[in-house]
Design a protein around this motif. Structure first.
Motif, short mmCIF file in Angstrom:
data_model
loop_
_atom_site.label_atom_id
_atom_site.label_comp_id
_atom_site.label_asym_id
_atom_site.label_seq_id
_atom_site.Cartn_x
_atom_site.Cartn_y
_atom_site.Cartn_z
N LEU A 424 1.49 5.51 -1.78
CA LEU A 424 2.07 4.35 -1.07
C LEU A 424 1.52 4.15 0.33
O LEU A 424 1.46 3.01 0.82
N HIS A 425 1.18 5.24 0.95
CA HIS A 425 0.79 5.32 2.36
C HIS A 425 -0.19 4.21 2.80
O HIS A 425 -1.24 4.04 2.19
N HIS A 426 0.21 3.44 3.83
CA HIS A 426 -0.67 2.42 4.43
C HIS A 426 -1.07 1.32 3.46
O HIS A 426 -2.13 0.71 3.61
N SER A 427 -0.24 1.10 2.44
CA SER A 427 -0.61 0.08 1.45
C SER A 427 0.55 -0.89 1.23
O SER A 427 1.67 -0.67 1.70
N ALA A 428 0.26 -1.94 0.48
CA ALA A 428 1.29 -2.94 0.16
C ALA A 428 2.40 -2.34 -0.70
O ALA A 428 3.46 -2.94 -0.88
N SER A 429 2.16 -1.15 -1.24
CA SER A 429 3.17 -0.51 -2.10
C SER A 429 4.25 0.23 -1.30
O SER A 429 5.22 0.70 -1.89
N ASP A 430 4.09 0.37 0.01
CA ASP A 430 5.07 1.13 0.80
C ASP A 430 6.25 0.23 1.13
O ASP A 430 6.39 -0.30 2.23
#
Ligand SMILES: [Zn+2]
Length: 467
Positions: A424-430
């Motif tokens: 998730l880190h630093h992405s749109a998934s976080d």
């Protein structure tokens, strides 16, 4: 449900009557149990996180959402009844992601015009408006780049060394790969490359690119730099391995503006006996501008607020001051961390705890403490292991509190089970839906417990001995 809540109320009454605690182990354990029950039965961390992710989802430093996050933090501390609430100034960079971030295949011909998923890295310059077109050379590390320097001239360099998924510790895997993102562009520019792309920092194979900070070296030309998804990296590698020429066109219109003023947000619960001795709990208020920064580091912010609030709600004001510090600009400059250290480094910090590894199930804490200090902290972690945060291992405390190490402040990092963090880190998934309410609450209770135990020790925790 009713029975449990009644028991909880009974318990809270008992716990409240013990203040100030006399320091006996039974009493302390009953207070810690109170933190857990309050966090699980009446926890506010998840609701606070939902608020933050709603009012300020894309709170990159110096953005309007970052300003909204500062105001949210101040107002939340007021609602919680914190003392000495203030905004403290810091200076931070202002990097703005452009509306256009594209990577097109030019060759192989059969894939011409297809798009590969990228995100500009924070700090990158733009490409020319029409984009930058070049052949691609793939390398695994800087040694290979140096060896193939001649070949790299005029090319787009793809840094394609994956995070090592054989390692148990995902942070170790991250540290083993992240230099490609942080300084790859300047390494590539030094051998005459025209652009740099790095494989996203995740062990997951998907089409979601992960951004992050990068910095340019002095006296080397600045070239545009982006992260591609792991699937994109695998496609490019597949073409290269098949002996095909790979030529790509990258378009980025991000920009760096002049630094601006911003704020750390601070609130306290003043100690009843030694208010000048301070235990910091903190996280960072800024986040990358994709996703909602729910785990990184909305979770750390709401856990830090909840940790102090739990102590207040159980009427357990400790001997020393608990100070909640929500730092600005951890992700791309650490302006908040440096400003805090400059303003407060001379104060008597007994301990600093940072939560910045996501809001997952508690596992323990890391610490740079040495010798006797480590042993004392370990004995305190032992007391509160019912949260699941039962181990204390040697390691860093966290980026934002790290400047305090120079003043011999022992540093502690909250350590959740971070196996899914880099998905998730630093992405749109976080996003908020990736955060589990109970895991988040137990983490807050664990942080509250360690912070309160240290803040209420009869004898002050000694400073960290020199190395
Ligand atoms: Zn973070």
């Amino acid at each position: 449900m009713y029975v449990f809540r009644s028991l909880s109320l009974l318990f809270l009454t008992v716990a409240a009557c013990t203040s100030p605690p006399q320091g006996g182990e039974d009493v302390r354990i009953s207070v810690l149990d109170g933190f857990i029950r309050e966090a699980l039965f009446h926890g506010r961390a998840y609701d606070r996180l939902e608020e933050l992710c709603t009012v300020a989802p894309h709170r990159l430093s110096a953005s309007t959402d970052a300003a909204a996050a500062i105001e949210w933090a101040r107002a939340t501390m007021e609602k919680e009844g914190f003392e000495n609430i203030r905004l403290e100034p810091c200076v931070i960079p202002r990097w703005v992601r452009g509306a256009t971030e594209q990577l097109f295949v030019v060759e192989p011909k059969e894939h011409a015009g297809e798009r590969l998923a990228i995100l500009a890295l924070g700090g990158s310059i733009a490409t020319p408006p029409a984009g930058l077109e070049a052949d691609v050379i793939q390398v695994q590390n800087f040694e290979e780049l140096t060896r193939r320097a001649e070949e790299a001239r005029g090319k787009l360099v793809l840094f394609n060394r994956p995070m090592d998924s054989r390692l148990v510790d995902p942070f170790q895997a991250y540290r083993g790969a992240v230099n490609q993102r942080a300084i790859g562009a300047s390494k590539a520019a030094a051998v005459g490359a025209v652009g740099a792309i790095c494989r996203s920092m995740t062990t997951r194979l998907d089409n979601v690119p992960h951004t992050g900070g990068m910095r340019y070296a002095k006296r080397v030309p600045r070239i545009p730099s982006a992260a591609c998804s792991t699937e994109a990296a695998e496609r490019i590698a597949g073409w290269i391995d098949a002996g095909k020429r790979v030529r790509l066109r990258m378009v980025l219109n991000c920009r760096e503006e002049d630094p601006v003023g911003s704020f750390n947000v601070i609130g306290e619960l003043t100690g009843w006996e030694k208010p000048e001795e301070i235990v910091v709990v903190g996280g960072h208020l800024d986040a990358w501008d994709v996703g909602q920064g729910a785990h990184d580091d909305g979770a750390g912010c709401v856990q830090s607020i909840e940790a102090v609030s739990l102590v207040m709600r159980l009427d357990q004001r400790p001997r020393r001051t608990l100070r909640c510090v929500l730092f600005m600009n951890e992700e791309n400059g650490t302006g908040g961390a440096r400003a805090y250290a400059a303003a407060h480094g001379a104060e008597h910090h007994v301990l600093a705890i940072e939560s910045d590894r996501g809001g997952f199930t508690p596992r323990g804490f890391t610490s740079d403490a040495r010798g006797e200090v480590f042993d004392i902290l370990q004995s305190l972690v032992e007391l509160q292991k019912r949260t699941g945060a039962e181990k204390l291992i040697s390691g860093g405390g966290g980026v934002d509190i790290s400047p305090l190490a120079a003043s011999h402040v022992p540093l502690v990092g909250y350590l959740p089970d971070a196996q899914r963090y880099f998905d998730l880190h630093h992405s749109a998934s976080d996003t908020l839906d990736e955060v589990n309410e109970r895991e988040l609450a137990l983490g807050a209770a664990a942080i509250a417990s360690l912070a309160w135990l240290v803040a209420d020790l009869p004898e002050t925790l000694p400073p960290n001995p020199p190395r």
